[in-house]
Design a protein around this motif. Sequence first.
Motif, PDB file in Angstrom:
ATOM      1  N   GLY A   1     -52.116  66.536 -76.942  1.00 15.85           N
ATOM      2  CA  GLY A   1     -53.204  67.018 -75.700  1.00 15.85           C
ATOM      3  C   GLY A   1     -52.833  67.044 -74.894  1.00 15.85           C
ATOM      4  N   SER A   2     -52.145  67.072 -73.949  1.00 18.31           N
ATOM      5  CA  SER A   2     -51.805  67.631 -72.267  1.00 18.31           C
ATOM      6  C   SER A   2     -52.780  68.007 -72.108  1.00 18.31           C
ATOM      7  CB  SER A   2     -50.584  68.463 -71.912  1.00 18.31           C
ATOM      8  OG  SER A   2     -49.154  67.620 -72.730  1.00 18.31           O
ATOM      9  N   TYR A   3     -53.632  69.159 -72.626  1.00 20.29           N
ATOM     10  CA  TYR A   3     -54.559  70.048 -71.921  1.00 20.29           C
ATOM     11  C   TYR A   3     -56.185  70.145 -72.290  1.00 20.29           C
ATOM     12  CZ  TYR A   3     -50.702  72.476 -69.759  1.00 20.29           C
ATOM     13  OH  TYR A   3     -49.551  72.972 -69.308  1.00 20.29           O
ATOM     14  N   ASN A   4     -55.750  69.255 -73.541  1.00 19.46           N
ATOM     15  CA  ASN A   4     -57.699  68.377 -73.940  1.00 19.46           C
ATOM     16  C   ASN A   4     -56.950  67.312 -74.551  1.00 19.46           C
ATOM     17  OD1 ASN A   4     -60.735  68.808 -73.817  1.00 19.46           O
ATOM     18  ND2 ASN A   4     -59.976  69.705 -76.138  1.00 19.46           N
ATOM     19  N   GLY A   5     -58.274  66.465 -75.166  1.00 18.40           N
ATOM     20  CA  GLY A   5     -57.907  65.118 -76.134  1.00 18.40           C
ATOM     21  C   GLY A   5     -58.454  65.939 -76.993  1.00 18.40           C
ATOM     22  N   ARG A   6     -59.269  65.973 -77.507  1.00 20.47           N
ATOM     23  CA  ARG A   6     -60.635  66.490 -78.394  1.00 20.47           C
ATOM     24  C   ARG A   6     -61.166  67.395 -78.254  1.00 20.47           C
ATOM     25  NH1 ARG A   6     -65.285  62.085 -80.958  1.00 20.47           N
ATOM     26  NH2 ARG A   6     -65.278  63.409 -83.094  1.00 20.47           N
ATOM     27  N   PRO A   7     -60.348  68.447 -79.237  1.00 22.53           N
ATOM     28  CA  PRO A   7     -59.254  68.913 -80.171  1.00 22.53           C
ATOM     29  C   PRO A   7     -58.515  68.660 -79.140  1.00 22.53           C
ATOM     30  CG  PRO A   7     -60.294  70.264 -80.098  1.00 22.53           C
ATOM     31  CD  PRO A   7     -61.582  70.060 -79.016  1.00 22.53           C
ATOM     32  N   ALA A   8     -57.097  67.847 -79.685  1.00 21.65           N
ATOM     33  CA  ALA A   8     -55.975  67.762 -78.985  1.00 21.65           C
ATOM     34  C   ALA A   8     -55.495  69.045 -78.973  1.00 21.65           C
ATOM     35  CB  ALA A   8     -55.608  67.206 -79.828  1.00 21.65           C
ATOM     36  N   VAL A   9     -55.312  69.835 -77.361  1.00 17.57           N
ATOM     37  CA  VAL A   9     -54.853  70.377 -77.264  1.00 17.57           C
ATOM     38  C   VAL A   9     -53.353  70.200 -76.053  1.00 17.57           C
ATOM     39  CG1 VAL A   9     -55.066  73.728 -76.130  1.00 17.57           C
ATOM     40  CG2 VAL A   9     -56.512  72.315 -77.354  1.00 17.57           C
ATOM     41  N   PRO A  10     -51.680  70.758 -76.463  1.00 16.46           N
ATOM     42  CA  PRO A  10     -51.645  71.774 -78.038  1.00 16.46           C
ATOM     43  C   PRO A  10     -51.851  70.426 -78.904  1.00 16.46           C
ATOM     44  CG  PRO A  10     -49.846  70.341 -76.465  1.00 16.46           C
ATOM     45  CD  PRO A  10     -50.951  70.701 -75.831  1.00 16.46           C
ATOM     46  N   SER A  11     -52.023  71.016 -80.076  1.00 14.06           N
ATOM     47  CA  SER A  11     -52.140  69.784 -81.454  1.00 14.06           C
ATOM     48  C   SER A  11     -51.434  69.208 -81.699  1.00 14.06           C
ATOM     49  CB  SER A  11     -52.619  70.495 -83.055  1.00 14.06           C
ATOM     50  OG  SER A  11     -51.731  71.667 -83.149  1.00 14.06           O
ATOM     51  N   SER A  12     -50.142  69.110 -81.585  1.00 18.78           N
ATOM     52  CA  SER A  12     -48.732  68.646 -81.391  1.00 18.78           C
ATOM     53  C   SER A  12     -47.920  68.929 -80.498  1.00 18.78           C
ATOM     54  CB  SER A  12     -48.790  68.711 -82.981  1.00 18.78           C
ATOM     55  OG  SER A  12     -47.950  70.178 -83.025  1.00 18.78           O
ATOM     56  N   ASP A  13     -47.221  68.214 -80.511  1.00 12.27           N
ATOM     57  CA  ASP A  13     -45.524  68.443 -79.095  1.00 12.27           C
ATOM     58  C   ASP A  13     -44.876  69.522 -79.497  1.00 12.27           C
ATOM     59  OD1 ASP A  13     -46.756  65.392 -78.359  1.00 12.27           O
ATOM     60  OD2 ASP A  13     -44.872  64.489 -79.061  1.00 12.27           O
ATOM     61  N   VAL A  14     -45.195  70.482 -78.207  1.00 15.38           N
ATOM     62  CA  VAL A  14     -44.594  71.508 -78.210  1.00 15.38           C
ATOM     63  C   VAL A  14     -43.120  71.911 -78.349  1.00 15.38           C
ATOM     64  CG1 VAL A  14     -44.625  74.070 -77.207  1.00 15.38           C
ATOM     65  CG2 VAL A  14     -47.341  72.537 -78.550  1.00 15.38           C
ATOM     66  N   GLU A  15     -42.046  71.709 -78.592  1.00 10.15           N
ATOM     67  CA  GLU A  15     -40.908  72.470 -78.146  1.00 10.15           C
ATOM     68  C   GLU A  15     -40.822  73.241 -76.675  1.00 10.15           C
ATOM     69  OE1 GLU A  15     -36.263  72.821 -79.932  1.00 10.15           O
ATOM     70  OE2 GLU A  15     -38.199  72.750 -80.724  1.00 10.15           O
ATOM     71  N   THR A  16     -39.886  72.533 -75.960  1.00  8.85           N
ATOM     72  CA  THR A  16     -40.035  73.963 -75.283  1.00  8.85           C
ATOM     73  C   THR A  16     -38.314  73.600 -74.135  1.00  8.85           C
ATOM     74  OG1 THR A  16     -41.106  75.544 -72.695  1.00  8.85           O
ATOM     75  CG2 THR A  16     -41.060  72.626 -73.229  1.00  8.85           C
ATOM     76  N   ILE A  17     -37.886  74.270 -73.453  1.00  5.59           N
ATOM     77  CA  ILE A  17     -36.899  74.056 -72.360  1.00  5.59           C
ATOM     78  C   ILE A  17     -38.252  73.494 -70.746  1.00  5.59           C
ATOM     79  CG2 ILE A  17     -35.372  75.213 -70.505  1.00  5.59           C
ATOM     80  CD1 ILE A  17     -35.889  77.643 -72.680  1.00  5.59           C
ATOM     81  N   SER A  18     -36.733  72.246 -70.658  1.00  5.36           N
ATOM     82  CA  SER A  18     -37.518  71.674 -69.487  1.00  5.36           C
ATOM     83  C   SER A  18     -36.682  72.348 -68.475  1.00  5.36           C
ATOM     84  CB  SER A  18     -37.509  70.020 -69.629  1.00  5.36           C
ATOM     85  OG  SER A  18     -37.651  69.496 -68.472  1.00  5.36           O
ATOM     86  N   VAL A  19     -37.210  71.403 -66.815  1.00  3.84           N
ATOM     87  CA  VAL A  19     -35.800  71.584 -65.231  1.00  3.84           C
ATOM     88  C   VAL A  19     -36.672  71.572 -64.870  1.00  3.84           C
ATOM     89  CG1 VAL A  19     -37.508  74.157 -64.874  1.00  3.84           C
ATOM     90  CG2 VAL A  19     -34.502  73.942 -64.166  1.00  3.84           C
TER      91      VAL A  19
END
Length: 440
Positions: free
Chosen positions: A225-243
């Motif tokens: 839901g980082s980019y939208n709440g309904r519908p959730a975008v992304p629909s689940s936590d997305v694994e990525t790389i952080s810096v």
Amino acid sequence: MGTRTVIGLMIAGLCLALAGLWYWQTSREHTLLVAAGQRSGQAFSTIEAFREVVARHYPEIEIEVFETRGSLHNAKLLDDGAVQLATVQADQATGRGTRMVAALYPDTFQIVVRSDSGIDTVSDLIGKRIALPPEQSGEYEAFWFLANYYALTNESLKVFTGTERTTNWLLLNGDVDALFRVRAPGDMSILRLIKQIDGKILPIPQAAALRLRHPALETGSIPQGSYNGRPAVPSSDVETISVEKLLLARESVPADVVAKLTSVLFEHRRELMEIVPIAGLITAPDPSGQTLVPVHAGVRAFWDRDKPSFLQQNAEPIALMVSIAVIAMSGYLQLVNRRRKKVMDGFNRELIDLAHDARGAANFAELDEYNNKLAAFVARVVHATERGRINATEFTLFNFTYDAVEDAIKDRQIQLERAERRHPGDTPAPAEGSPPAVTA
């Protein structure tokens, strides 16, 4: 001037000097140039908010924010001394003169694709068109570090580079299939892209393995839901790389200035968050010093602000040393005063003897001789005063004795003149109490 007065003046002068030094240090103005990346990025908006809050609390610090190509450009400007502070990704190399102030927020590797593009993994990018940030930017290098790990080459991809506005247009127009950015989750520019193209974020797994190749990288995620709440975008936590996006400063920036900047970051965070919410993610460097970039001395000064100062910690020995110094100075001044008094007493005895002899002068010739002795004596006193053997106060007191001797010589001269008028050729009797004149 008394000993106590001299010591008091010395202590007052020392206090005034220290007060003047403190005032100069705390009131002088500083202008700091900050390289903050592209104007549309979160780093730039964060530093702009930082500039505004610093101006409220420390008007003597003026911050000028400059738009740049990104972290790699910022790091070079900082190393070259063109700016005093910069926002830099933790995976970018910096020079020895660079010091860490704070970690602003975690940036994440984000690959945006159209939902109907058929691209579901990083490997699916082979043969696809992808838009990248400008060459010689930190984000550009970050992508090719990632691509190298996944065995993606320039030949297996159709790469387009450009500014943020240009690459956005390429994706919106359908000229590319994917777009790569290094941004914090919830970035507004990516949010607009996702909404306009019905896009999604690709997962980037194996971050722990990638960290073996670059310790600055960490396992991160883009929350559901980082980019939208309904519908959730992304629909689940997305694994990525952080810096981490770091705020760095040159080592030469005064520690007291950096301490003030650090106080704004952590003591006035609510004010920053009212302007830019991502400021709530700002964290301090590890106090143990286990950081890729050394911590600035000003940050340590901020950490130690509540600790007893050097003077407080060593109050007793310092007080003892000051007492000893005062006693020693007092003894020295007393010794100097005794020496001056001894010199002055010697001069006074000579004057008294000269006055006594002048009263017994038998004729004008002897009286002239005493006048000459008096003039030579005055020259000796003036010379002693110039050398510091007699101070101004003692010289003033000497004048009284000198006047008395001069009056005695004048009185004897008057006596001789009167005797000469009454009995020409006779020698007048010496003044009472004076030794008899010696005759041949």
